[in-house]
Structures are given as C-alpha cells and as structure tokens.
Design an enzyme around this catalytic site. Structure first.
Site, short mmCIF file in Angstrom:
data_model
loop_
_atom_site.label_atom_id
_atom_site.label_comp_id
_atom_site.label_asym_id
_atom_site.label_seq_id
_atom_site.Cartn_x
_atom_site.Cartn_y
_atom_site.Cartn_z
CD1 TRP A 177 -0.15 -1.45 3.17
CD2 TRP A 177 0.52 0.68 3.31
NE1 TRP A 177 0.61 -1.33 4.30
CE2 TRP A 177 1.04 -0.03 4.42
CE3 TRP A 177 0.82 2.04 3.20
CZ2 TRP A 177 1.84 0.57 5.40
CZ3 TRP A 177 1.62 2.63 4.16
CH2 TRP A 177 2.12 1.90 5.26
CG ASN A 178 5.09 1.26 0.99
OD1 ASN A 178 4.82 0.48 0.08
ND2 ASN A 178 6.27 1.29 1.57
CE LYS A 215 -4.95 -9.56 -2.27
NZ LYS A 215 -4.72 -8.21 -1.73
N PRO A 216 -2.98 -6.40 -5.62
CG PRO A 216 -4.44 -4.70 -6.28
CD PRO A 216 -4.13 -6.15 -6.51
CB ALA A 217 -1.97 -3.44 -0.41
N GLY A 257 6.66 -6.21 0.97
CA GLY A 257 5.89 -6.07 2.19
C GLY A 257 6.72 -6.46 3.39
CB SER A 258 5.73 -7.25 6.83
OG SER A 258 4.97 -8.43 6.70
CD GLU A 308 11.51 -3.76 -1.09
OE1 GLU A 308 11.85 -3.75 0.12
OE2 GLU A 308 10.74 -2.95 -1.60
CG LEU A 309 10.99 -9.59 2.66
CD1 LEU A 309 11.43 -10.84 3.38
CD2 LEU A 309 9.51 -9.66 2.29
CB CYS A 348 11.08 -0.96 2.55
SG CYS A 348 9.47 -1.62 2.24
CD GLU A 365 10.43 -1.58 8.28
OE1 GLU A 365 9.90 -2.69 8.42
OE2 GLU A 365 10.72 -1.10 7.17
C1 SIN Z 1 9.63 0.87 -0.60
O1 SIN Z 1 9.87 1.46 0.41
O2 SIN Z 1 8.98 -0.16 -0.57
C2 SIN Z 1 10.09 1.37 -1.93
C3 SIN Z 1 10.83 2.64 -1.83
C4 SIN Z 1 11.40 3.13 -3.13
O3 SIN Z 1 11.29 2.49 -4.18
O4 SIN Z 1 12.00 4.21 -3.11
#
Ligand code: SIN
Length: 479
Positions: free
Chosen positions: A148-149, A172-174, A226-227, A248-249, A282, A382
């Site tokens: 979602w971010n 599949k989006p958030a 995600g997490s 990508e966590l 992230c 985090e």
């Molecule tokens: C992320 O935080 O998931 C991606 C951040 C970015 O691509 O700059």
C-alpha cells in the site's frame, strides 16, 4: 474509477458478487467499493495469464516494448488523476504522489528497452565437436503481491521486468490501495496489451488468493513487497512447488553522519529519507547514528527542519506529512516514542498525535528523539512512521557495529567527506543498498533489494529482469 478485477482483458466483478470498501486514511471517507475476489477469481486470472503466455513469450521483444512504453506515456498523460487517486488511497501528499507516478512510469519505460537486451551466450567447448549455448527464456506466469505504501510504483516495478521478459502476470494489490492498480489495469487496455498478459485481482482474503499462486506449476515466479513476517510465510508456501520468489521485505536503515559530513546536506538528506510518505517506506532512515562531534548541531538543525513540516490531509495544499495508513501504524509509532522516553530519550520536537480538522486520529507529529540508545525499541524494530531517533557514537567501528547489529539489511546511508572511510564503510555495511551522501538512491536502472531478513532477489536494473528468466543450457553435438 475502475473497481472490478481485470481478468483476460475484461473487467469483471468478483464471482461471489462481494465488494469491499476502500477508505481514505486521512478522513475515513469511502473512496469506492471494490471487487472482493477470492481464490476462484485468482484461479481464473492465472488461467488467463497461462493462455496468453505462449503468444506473448514468442512476440519479438520490440513488439513487447510498444505497449510497455505506451503505458508509461498514458500514465504521464493521466498524471493528475493517478496522483489524486494514489493520495486518496494511501494518504501521501499530492507532491509525493506526483513523483511516484513519474517513478512508476520510469520502470515501464526502462524495461521496454531492457527487454531488447536479453542476450544468450555461447561457451567455448572442450570438445571441438560440440557447441555450448545458453538461452534465457521467460519463466512463465508471474504473480505479484504489491504493498500500500507505493500503490502505483510497486506495481510497475514488477510489471515492467515481467512483461518485458515475456512473462504474463497476475497482480494482487494491497487491500488498502487496490484502486491505483486498477487504474493501471485500465490504462493497460488502452496501451494495447493482449488479453490475459496483465491481470489484476483485488480482494480481502490475501492468504486464499496468494495460495493459488503457489498451488501448482502454472505460476513460476512470485514477487512480493511487504513485511518480513509475510515474506517468511510466502517463502514457506513456495517450497511445495518450488516456485521462485523475489522478496522485498522490511528495512531498518541506519543513517550515519560522521564529524566531517556536510551537515546541511546531511539534514536535507535526513528529511528526504525519513519523512517521505510519513516514514512509511522500507528504505527510509530508521536509526540516526551521529558522531559525537556534530551530534548536538545535527539534532538542533534536524529539530528545526522537522518542526516546520506541515502535517495534514495529503490532498490539502502544502501538506508535507500525511496520516499513517491505519490505527496499528500510529499505535506502533506511539509505542516507539513511549519506550524511548521511558528509557531516557528526549523529544526535541513532536512526540504525539496531531489533530487535523476533519481528519482521522492517524496523524503523528513528525518527531525527533535524542539520547537514544541501541537497546530502545525504535533502534531494534522498524518504526514505519515519522519518528527520527538519534543516537551518538564515537568511532567508525562503533557505528558499524550498531548499523549491522540487526537482522535487516535493505538500505543504509552514510554522510562523510572521507573517501577512504566511504570505501571501508560501503564494503563492511551488510546492506543491499548504500546511499553515500545520497538519501534517495532508488531508480529504475539500479538493483533494489536487501540481504538477511530484508529479502531475496532484486528489482530494477538489468538484474531485475533476471528474476523472470530461466537459463537453458544447450549442449549441441555437431560432429
Ligand atoms: C519501498 O519502500 O517499498 C520502496 C521505496 C522506493 O522504491 O523508493
């Protein structure tokens, strides 16, 4: 506004007829009712992607490039509409959402070109009667689970390399932010992708939907952002059918400022890294490590800059920091502040929720904490919120030990003018990405991803397309 799933080139409601509500986290206003797809809808999307795969795989790379590039153009044409949708769904300020649209388009544009450079190899054989070749072929149907971010950019960061490589895809989006993905889906039809090449399945039951990605031999690659907690679950699910996963966590980025750093640039970098998307990225700086000689001055300058940030509804003019995405998010940020204060840290600005007229109670004041130590919660976990905890250190090896003393390893930042130290630190930091005097390293042409509990695989760059390609070794006897 599109609210149905895209399956086989057609927008369809969930088979069950169910929908779910998408809210604006700034106001709790209802934005839309969206198709609540389940495993059967996901299965239909996977089957459509499987049917579309042979023709898409066999299309020339320059043909696959055309709709990818066209989609990038259409996204830029519709930048204001996408910007507003993105801001409504996830709460980020309009200025940031606008940057996200351009960032998102850049992945499509870049991979439209990179798909043309998927080269094979010939290998000198020991036996003169043989020829050894390596082909790189699209692995099949790819699935993507997006967060979602960055509801737009994380879709295209997975879509660009998958489709350029010749894979077809189901996204599949958030559940908090499905509308941006559906807007991309709508534009994908206009861009000219053949039916089934790109599919979007929305729904609340993420475990049931994602189970279908792992339950057979059709989906050959699953990419997730995600997490770490969910990443582990997906990795376990991938074992049954040996599905390749890219994860990508979580990150827990150290932001290290040495005595010889340009402090103005370090503070500007700190602001950009920490407060982008209200600290919900992230890669955002989560732990500030500042050498004792500049510690007080850094805290002073950072405090002044942070206190001046304008908090509000992302769609209101001038907003720089929007709400946290949900109640759990703000409770976590508060808990990190409370723990730091209980253990002796001080708030130099912020530290509590902010009331925004007409808004929800998910707005956290951008906060600076000084006197932080590595044992405090904000230095162990985090935060995913607009909290900047600062810890003083004395030596390079102290900074390194604190920076590496975490299971996470996504991004680290380093501010110093000493070239030899830069090289020592870059080599010793256990992170997939290091920003040297640079707080915003992510870009389409470079590999993005982490080590340790921060993930597997890379997105972006020529490395990112490899995730979607299988190597085939051919040993050819010619005499
Ligand atoms: C992320 O935080 O998931 C991606 C951040 C970015 O691509 O700059």
């Amino acid at each position: 506004m599109q609210t149905s799933c895209l399956i086989d080139g057609t927008f369809v409601p969930a088979r069950s007829g169910r929908t779910f509500v998408v809210h604006n986290p700034a106001t709790d206003a209802v934005i839309a009712h969206v198709a609540d797809g389940d495993a059967s809808d996901a299965r239909a999307a996977i089957d459509a992607a499987a049917r579309a795969f042979p023709a898409w795989k066999n299309a020339a790379a320059i043909e696959r490039a055309k709709p990818l590039r066209r989609l990038a153009e259409l996204m830029l044409r519709d930048v204001e509409r996408l910007t507003d949708l993105c801001s409504q769904e996830c709460g980020k300020p309009l200025a940031e959402a606008r940057v996200e649209v351009a960032y998102a388009a850049s992945f499509l544009e870049w991979y439209a070109e990179e798909g043309k450079r998927v080269y094979g190899e010939t290998i000198p054989a020991s036996d003169p009667g043989k020829r050894l070749l390596v082909l790189r072929q699209p692995s099949g149907v790819a699935a993507a689970i997006t967060p979602w971010n960055f509801p737009i950019a994380m879709v295209t960061r997975k879509m660009g390399p998958a489709l350029a490589a010749g894979c077809t895809q189901v996204v599949k989006p958030a559940e908090q932010t499905p509308l941006s993905a559906l807007a991309i889906a709508e534009l994908s039809i206009e861009a000219g992708f053949p039916a089934g090449v790109f599919n979007v399945i929305t729904g609340l039951d993420a475990p049931a939907i994602t189970d279908t990605f792992f339950d057979g031999l059709t989906v050959r690659h699953v990419s997730f952002t995600g997490s770490t907690e969910v990443g582990r679950i997906l990795l376990a699910k991938s074992a049954a059918n040996v599905v390749r996963v890219s994860l990508e966590l979580g990150g827990h980025a150290p932001f290290i400022v040495f005595n010889d750093a340009d402090l103005d640039k370090a503070v500007v970098g700190a602001m950009a890294s920490k407060f982008r998307n209200a600290g919900q990225t992230c890669v955002c700086a989560n732990r500030f490590l500042v050498q004792r000689g500049v510690h007080d001055e850094f805290v002073k300058r950072l405090t002044i800059a942070v206190a001046a940030l304008k908090v509000g509804d992302g769609r209101a003019p001038g907003t720089q920091v929007g709400p946290l995405v949900d109640d759990a998010g703000i409770r976590k940020a508060e808990a990190h502040v409370a723990d730091a204060l209980a253990h002796g840290a001080q708030v130099t600005t912020g530290g509590a929720r902010v009331t925004v007229p007409g808004g929800t109670n998910r707005f956290m004041a951008p906060t600076v904490l000084s006197g932080v130590t590595p044992t405090m919660l904000c230095f162990r976990e985090e935060t995913f919120g607009p909290i900047a905890p600062v810890c003083a250190f004395d030596t390079e090896s102290d900074a390194l030990a604190i920076a590496n003393g975490t299971p996470y390893g996504l991004a680290a930042y380093l501010f110093t003018a000493d070239g030899a130290r830069i090289m020592r630190m870059v080599e010793a930091l256990q992170y997939g990405i290091v920003g040297v005097n640079d707080a915003l390293p992510a870009t389409a042409q470079a590999p993005f991803g982490g080590v340790k509990h921060s993930g597997l695989g890379r997105e972006g760059g020529h490395h990112g397309i490899e995730e979607y390609l299988d190597l085939k070794y051919v040993s050819w006897r010619i005499s």
